[in-house]
Motif scaffolding. Structure first.
Motif, PDB file in Angstrom:
ATOM      1  N   ILE A  85       8.770   6.292 -28.563  1.00  0.00           N
ATOM      2  CA  ILE A  85       8.654   6.459 -27.014  1.00  0.00           C
ATOM      3  C   ILE A  85       7.830   7.823 -26.985  1.00  0.00           C
ATOM      4  N   ARG A  86       7.420   8.732 -27.083  1.00  0.00           N
ATOM      5  CA  ARG A  86       6.899   9.638 -27.289  1.00  0.00           C
ATOM      6  C   ARG A  86       5.876   9.633 -27.188  1.00  0.00           C
ATOM      7  N   ALA A  87       5.283   8.824 -28.236  1.00  0.00           N
ATOM      8  CA  ALA A  87       3.932   8.494 -27.789  1.00  0.00           C
ATOM      9  C   ALA A  87       3.168   7.509 -26.712  1.00  0.00           C
ATOM     10  N   ALA A  88       4.045   6.849 -26.633  1.00  0.00           N
ATOM     11  CA  ALA A  88       4.002   5.756 -25.424  1.00  0.00           C
ATOM     12  C   ALA A  88       4.084   6.280 -24.012  1.00  0.00           C
ATOM     13  N   PHE A  89       4.479   7.509 -23.705  1.00  0.00           N
ATOM     14  CA  PHE A  89       5.099   8.530 -22.695  1.00  0.00           C
ATOM     15  C   PHE A  89       3.635   9.642 -23.131  1.00  0.00           C
ATOM     16  N   LYS A  90       2.563   9.782 -23.590  1.00  0.00           N
ATOM     17  CA  LYS A  90       1.685  10.448 -24.225  1.00  0.00           C
ATOM     18  C   LYS A  90       0.783   8.443 -23.732  1.00  0.00           C
ATOM     19  N   GLU A  91       0.196   7.687 -23.617  1.00  0.00           N
ATOM     20  CA  GLU A  91      -0.174   7.178 -23.562  1.00  0.00           C
ATOM     21  C   GLU A  91      -0.167   6.704 -22.183  1.00  0.00           C
ATOM     22  N   PHE A  92       1.221   6.676 -21.494  1.00  0.00           N
ATOM     23  CA  PHE A  92       1.587   6.755 -19.569  1.00  0.00           C
ATOM     24  C   PHE A  92       0.488   7.529 -19.197  1.00  0.00           C
ATOM     25  N   ASP A  93      -0.209   8.753 -19.310  1.00  0.00           N
ATOM     26  CA  ASP A  93      -0.138   9.631 -18.726  1.00  0.00           C
ATOM     27  C   ASP A  93      -1.139   9.984 -19.337  1.00  0.00           C
ATOM     28  N   SER A  94      -2.091   8.899 -20.160  1.00  0.00           N
ATOM     29  CA  SER A  94      -3.984   9.088 -20.165  1.00  0.00           C
ATOM     30  C   SER A  94      -3.989   7.777 -19.743  1.00  0.00           C
ATOM     31  N   SER A 150       0.720  -1.063  -0.148  1.00  0.00           N
ATOM     32  CA  SER A 150      -0.144   0.043   0.276  1.00  0.00           C
ATOM     33  C   SER A 150       1.029   0.789  -0.399  1.00  0.00           C
ATOM     34  N   GLU A 151       1.852   0.979  -0.187  1.00  0.00           N
ATOM     35  CA  GLU A 151       2.969   2.097  -0.108  1.00  0.00           C
ATOM     36  C   GLU A 151       3.576   2.546  -0.816  1.00  0.00           C
ATOM     37  N   VAL A 152       3.260   2.413  -2.314  1.00  0.00           N
ATOM     38  CA  VAL A 152       3.459   2.546  -3.549  1.00  0.00           C
ATOM     39  C   VAL A 152       2.701   2.365  -4.286  1.00  0.00           C
ATOM     40  N   LYS A 153       2.666   2.911  -5.975  1.00  0.00           N
ATOM     41  CA  LYS A 153       1.481   2.922  -6.247  1.00  0.00           C
ATOM     42  C   LYS A 153       2.566   2.603  -8.199  1.00  0.00           C
ATOM     43  N   VAL A 154       1.909   2.047  -9.031  1.00  0.00           N
ATOM     44  CA  VAL A 154       1.875   2.178 -10.464  1.00  0.00           C
ATOM     45  C   VAL A 154       1.579   2.914 -11.253  1.00  0.00           C
ATOM     46  N   GLU A 155       3.581   4.098 -11.002  1.00  0.00           N
ATOM     47  CA  GLU A 155       3.088   4.528 -12.079  1.00  0.00           C
ATOM     48  C   GLU A 155       4.071   4.626 -13.473  1.00  0.00           C
ATOM     49  N   LEU A 156       3.603   4.381 -14.142  1.00  0.00           N
ATOM     50  CA  LEU A 156       3.279   4.138 -15.467  1.00  0.00           C
ATOM     51  C   LEU A 156       4.500   4.462 -15.541  1.00  0.00           C
ATOM     52  N   ARG A 157       4.600   5.913 -16.197  1.00  0.00           N
ATOM     53  CA  ARG A 157       5.752   7.197 -16.481  1.00  0.00           C
ATOM     54  C   ARG A 157       7.235   6.829 -15.714  1.00  0.00           C
ATOM     55  N   ASN A 158       7.170   7.057 -14.807  1.00  0.00           N
ATOM     56  CA  ASN A 158       8.452   6.400 -13.462  1.00  0.00           C
ATOM     57  C   ASN A 158       8.902   5.623 -13.356  1.00  0.00           C
ATOM     58  N   GLU A 201      -5.764  -7.658 -21.293  1.00  0.00           N
ATOM     59  CA  GLU A 201      -5.803  -6.699 -21.839  1.00  0.00           C
ATOM     60  C   GLU A 201      -4.422  -5.578 -21.104  1.00  0.00           C
ATOM     61  N   ARG A 202      -4.252  -5.835 -19.946  1.00  0.00           N
ATOM     62  CA  ARG A 202      -3.098  -4.894 -18.945  1.00  0.00           C
ATOM     63  C   ARG A 202      -2.196  -5.945 -19.862  1.00  0.00           C
ATOM     64  N   ILE A 203      -1.992  -7.538 -19.247  1.00  0.00           N
ATOM     65  CA  ILE A 203      -1.003  -7.956 -19.916  1.00  0.00           C
ATOM     66  C   ILE A 203      -0.030  -7.530 -21.428  1.00  0.00           C
ATOM     67  N   ARG A 204      -1.598  -6.813 -21.962  1.00  0.00           N
ATOM     68  CA  ARG A 204      -1.048  -6.559 -23.589  1.00  0.00           C
ATOM     69  C   ARG A 204      -0.024  -5.258 -23.324  1.00  0.00           C
ATOM     70  N   TYR A 205      -1.072  -4.509 -23.262  1.00  0.00           N
ATOM     71  CA  TYR A 205      -0.349  -2.912 -22.456  1.00  0.00           C
ATOM     72  C   TYR A 205       1.014  -3.844 -22.364  1.00  0.00           C
ATOM     73  N   TRP A 206       1.236  -4.374 -21.016  1.00  0.00           N
ATOM     74  CA  TRP A 206       2.579  -4.108 -20.383  1.00  0.00           C
ATOM     75  C   TRP A 206       3.711  -5.542 -21.346  1.00  0.00           C
ATOM     76  N   ILE A 207       3.170  -5.789 -22.299  1.00  0.00           N
ATOM     77  CA  ILE A 207       3.848  -6.082 -22.739  1.00  0.00           C
ATOM     78  C   ILE A 207       4.167  -5.663 -24.320  1.00  0.00           C
ATOM     79  N   ARG A 208       3.533  -4.492 -24.416  1.00  0.00           N
ATOM     80  CA  ARG A 208       4.350  -3.071 -25.588  1.00  0.00           C
ATOM     81  C   ARG A 208       4.481  -2.616 -24.758  1.00  0.00           C
ATOM     82  N   GLN A 223      -2.783   6.447 -16.945  1.00  0.00           N
ATOM     83  CA  GLN A 223      -2.658   6.389 -15.104  1.00  0.00           C
ATOM     84  C   GLN A 223      -3.498   6.345 -14.702  1.00  0.00           C
ATOM     85  N   PRO A 224      -4.711   7.446 -14.314  1.00  0.00           N
ATOM     86  CA  PRO A 224      -5.908   7.094 -13.989  1.00  0.00           C
ATOM     87  C   PRO A 224      -6.010   5.831 -13.685  1.00  0.00           C
ATOM     88  N   THR A 225      -6.254   4.915 -14.164  1.00  0.00           N
ATOM     89  CA  THR A 225      -6.360   3.667 -14.887  1.00  0.00           C
ATOM     90  C   THR A 225      -5.747   2.647 -13.699  1.00  0.00           C
TER      91      THR A 225
END
Length: 306
Positions: A161-170, A126-134, A257-264, A172-174
């Protein structure tokens, strides 16, 4: 980078107060960060892992993970002390699991790997979050910082990479609602030991708290292999079915769906690594390995671009 000699081993064993060493040891190789040695004690063997350089600290992650488990499928921590160093380098002593590394798991071994991963993922935080960009920046920090990544010298990779960073931000709320668990984070075929139908996981240096689905992306891709399947296999539908069935049999929940994301996500990190390995790394590499890395890089870029 320094080689380990008999004096270094004796020093570590003396600090750990481990006796009975026969004097025989075998280098098991290592990756970019740590070297691994099997030490003979007559009726058993122990594993010594030691950082290649003074600044390498991933064995802290390994010790933290091993402390959490008491199972024959994960090495037992024998000794680790962050303040005790050999030639100013971190080291760890752990039990030696039975088994061998094989090219391809059987369907029963895939099932048992799924069971083991589900057990690993029972350790939440409970001490960390799944922070995609970081987390992506952290995983690539040895190959370039954020500024370097976003201005990468390879134009195609830079755009990805730039497209992925935009995806990280979009996205992240999920991912803010996902409870991180301990993950191995490098469950490649090279880190899976097979003993009959039983499987064990070794080399926990990259373990962290993140989305449990992320672990599957380090085992397989669905469209391509990576380093001839040594680092990621091209999985079949049957293999995936048994892997997921094992995971669910002991309470795990699969989200494809999450697995497919993590594969990318994993493919992009692999491409960053390979570019660095081919063009910037000072580590000695033979021409055959370089050609394989170039082929893998081409395949990863094509897969990410499709």
């Amino acid at each position: 980078m320094q080689d380990v000699d008999r004096h270094d081993i004796d020093t570590a064993l003396s600090i750990a107060r481990v006796t009975g060493f026969s004097g025989k040891f075998v280098a098991l190789g290592g990756g970019e960060i740590n070297n691994t040695y099997k030490l003979d004690f007559g009726d058993e063997q122990l594993i010594l892992r030691i950082a290649k350089d003074e600044g390498r600290n991933t064995l802290i992650n390994e010790a933290r993970a091993l402390r959490l488990f008491n199972t024959k499928h994960i090495p037992k921590l024998i000794y680790f002390d962050e303040k005790s160093r050999v030639n100013n380098r971190l080291w760890i002593i752990e039990s030696c699991l039975p088994g061998t590394i094989i090219r391809r798991l059987s369907i029963n071994q895939f099932y048992n790997l799924g069971c083991l991963l589900s057990q690993v993922h029972r350790e939440p935080s409970s001490e960390v979050k799944v922070e995609l960009r970081n987390q992506f920046i952290d995983s690539c920090k040895a190959f370039g910082d954020e500024q370097f990544l976003l201005s990468h010298p390879d134009a195609i990779l830079r755009d990805l990479i730039r497209a992925a960073f935009k995806e990280f931000d979009s996205l992240q709320p999920t991912y803010d609602y996902i409870i991180p668990t301990l993950i191995h984070s490098d469950a490649t075929p090279n880190n899976i030991l097979v003993d009959g139908n039983e499987v064990g996981l070794i080399d926990w240096e990259f373990s962290k708290f993140s989305d449990p689905m992320r672990d599957f992306s380090t085992i397989y891709y669905e469209d391509i292999g990576y380093n001839q399947g040594k680092w990621r296999i091209k999985i079949t539908a049957e293999e995936k079915q048994f892997l997921f069935a094992g995971y669910e049999s002991v309470g795990g929940s699969i989200d494809e769906e999450r697995i497919r994301y993590w594969i990318r996500y994993d493919k992009l990190g692999a491409a960053v690594f390979l570019y660095w390995r081919i063009n910037q790394s000072s580590r000695s590499t033979n021409q055959q390995e370089i050609e394989q890395y170039k082929l893998d890089y081409k395949n990863l870029i094509a897969s990410l671009s499709s």
